[in-house]
Design a protein around this motif. Structure first.
Motif, PDB file in Angstrom:
ATOM      1  N   UNK A 178       0.557  23.377   0.776  1.00  0.00           N
ATOM      2  CA  UNK A 178       1.937  22.910   0.933  1.00  0.00           C
ATOM      3  C   UNK A 178       2.365  21.869  -0.070  1.00  0.00           C
ATOM      4  N   UNK A 179       1.642  21.738  -1.167  1.00  0.00           N
ATOM      5  CA  UNK A 179       2.019  20.751  -2.178  1.00  0.00           C
ATOM      6  C   UNK A 179       3.271  21.201  -2.936  1.00  0.00           C
ATOM      7  N   UNK A 180       4.264  20.323  -3.124  1.00  0.00           N
ATOM      8  CA  UNK A 180       5.443  20.702  -3.933  1.00  0.00           C
ATOM      9  C   UNK A 180       5.045  21.056  -5.360  1.00  0.00           C
ATOM     10  N   UNK A 181       5.782  21.974  -5.927  1.00  0.00           N
ATOM     11  CA  UNK A 181       5.438  22.480  -7.266  1.00  0.00           C
ATOM     12  C   UNK A 181       5.397  21.389  -8.340  1.00  0.00           C
ATOM     13  N   UNK A 182       6.323  20.441  -8.363  1.00  0.00           N
ATOM     14  CA  UNK A 182       6.253  19.406  -9.429  1.00  0.00           C
ATOM     15  C   UNK A 182       5.016  18.515  -9.332  1.00  0.00           C
ATOM     16  N   UNK A 183       4.434  18.416  -8.131  1.00  0.00           N
ATOM     17  CA  UNK A 183       3.283  17.528  -7.959  1.00  0.00           C
ATOM     18  C   UNK A 183       1.949  18.231  -8.184  1.00  0.00           C
ATOM     19  N   UNK A 184       1.959  19.523  -8.395  1.00  0.00           N
ATOM     20  CA  UNK A 184       0.697  20.271  -8.520  1.00  0.00           C
ATOM     21  C   UNK A 184      -0.158  19.766  -9.677  1.00  0.00           C
ATOM     22  N   UNK A 185       0.368  19.600 -10.913  1.00  0.00           N
ATOM     23  CA  UNK A 185      -0.513  19.105 -12.000  1.00  0.00           C
ATOM     24  C   UNK A 185      -1.062  17.706 -11.732  1.00  0.00           C
ATOM     25  N   UNK A 186      -0.221  16.844 -11.149  1.00  0.00           N
ATOM     26  CA  UNK A 186      -0.667  15.469 -10.899  1.00  0.00           C
ATOM     27  C   UNK A 186      -1.774  15.440  -9.859  1.00  0.00           C
ATOM     28  N   UNK A 187      -1.605  16.206  -8.777  1.00  0.00           N
ATOM     29  CA  UNK A 187      -2.613  16.215  -7.722  1.00  0.00           C
ATOM     30  C   UNK A 187      -3.929  16.823  -8.196  1.00  0.00           C
ATOM     31  N   UNK A 188      -3.826  17.877  -9.007  1.00  0.00           N
ATOM     32  CA  UNK A 188      -5.057  18.478  -9.541  1.00  0.00           C
ATOM     33  C   UNK A 188      -5.804  17.472 -10.416  1.00  0.00           C
ATOM     34  N   UNK A 189      -5.058  16.717 -11.226  1.00  0.00           N
ATOM     35  CA  UNK A 189      -5.696  15.708 -12.071  1.00  0.00           C
ATOM     36  C   UNK A 189      -6.323  14.602 -11.224  1.00  0.00           C
ATOM     37  N   UNK A 190      -5.617  14.140 -10.184  1.00  0.00           N
ATOM     38  CA  UNK A 190      -6.136  13.072  -9.329  1.00  0.00           C
ATOM     39  C   UNK A 190      -7.389  13.527  -8.589  1.00  0.00           C
TER      40      UNK A 190
END
Length: 222
Positions: free
Chosen positions: A129-141
């Motif tokens: 359920x992660x919003x699309x704009x946050x996907x790269x940031x969350x994967x990096x974190x």
């Protein structure tokens, strides 16, 4: 105060090597016979209870790690407790040694997860359920947090033992010098030193257990 953590040698033999081999000499080896002594029975009971507690939430596939993690736990507990004795050296106060234990164990859990359940392992990098704009940031974190795990394992063990040893030496030095000027304060300081020594015994056991428990949790995630 930090001389107690320096690596020393005696007759060309590094004392850390002697400290690492000592725990394996202290424990008896079971014999091929039906009856064992009380010490072996207690040792077997302790290992059985420990492995049952650690591997209760893990599926049967991860139970192959029972012997390895039980050995690491007993090894760390023995090193930590022996290091509290006077005129001894604690190898687990060295970050290099703790990282040498943490990195291979963490890397093994990651590789096992990537080999047997690659989809499940990659799913941890992105919550549902992660919003699309946050996907790269969350994967990096999440990727950074994965690489921080072994550092946290080694630094936690090193910092707790080092802080305890320094506090014991500081308070014991203060009690020694106060004995000549303020005997009453020195007695109170020695009482505090006794309580701190008991606390350090608990910390030595708890930190070894936390180290192995975190490795088992990493194994469970994989």
């Amino acid at each position: 105060f930090f001389d107690q953590f320096s690596l020393t040698a005696f007759m060309g033999i590094p004392l850390i090597a002697l400290a690492l081999t000592l725990p394996w000499i202290l424990y008896p080896t079971p014999q091929n016979r039906c009856l064992n002594n009380r010490l072996l029975t207690l040792q077997a009971w302790f290992i059985r209870q420990l492995t049952h507690q650690l591997f209760l939430p893990i599926n049967p596939g991860g139970h192959k790690w029972a012997l390895l993690l039980a050995s690491v736990l007993i090894f760390l507990i023995t090193l930590n407790l022996l290091g509290i004795l006077p005129y001894t050296f604690t190898p687990t106060t060295q970050l290099s040694m703790n990282m040498g234990l943490a990195v291979p164990l963490w890397l093994a859990t990651v590789l096992i997860g990537a080999r047997h359940q690659p989809t499940h392992s990659l799913a941890h990098l992105l919550p549902v359920g992660t919003p699309t704009p946050l996907i790269p940031i969350l994967i990096m974190i999440e990727t950074i947090s994965q690489f921080i795990r072994p550092i946290a394992l080694g630094v936690r063990l090193t910092a707790n033992l080092t802080a305890g040893h320094l506090l014991i030496q500081l308070i014991s030095t203060a009690a020694f010098y106060l004995a000549f000027t303020m005997p009453t304060v020195s007695i109170l300081t020695m009482g505090l030193l006794l309580l701190l020594s008991i606390l350090e015994l608990a910390v030595a056991i708890i930190q070894a257990y936390v180290f192995v428990l975190l490795v088992s949790l990493y194994l469970q995630d994989s």
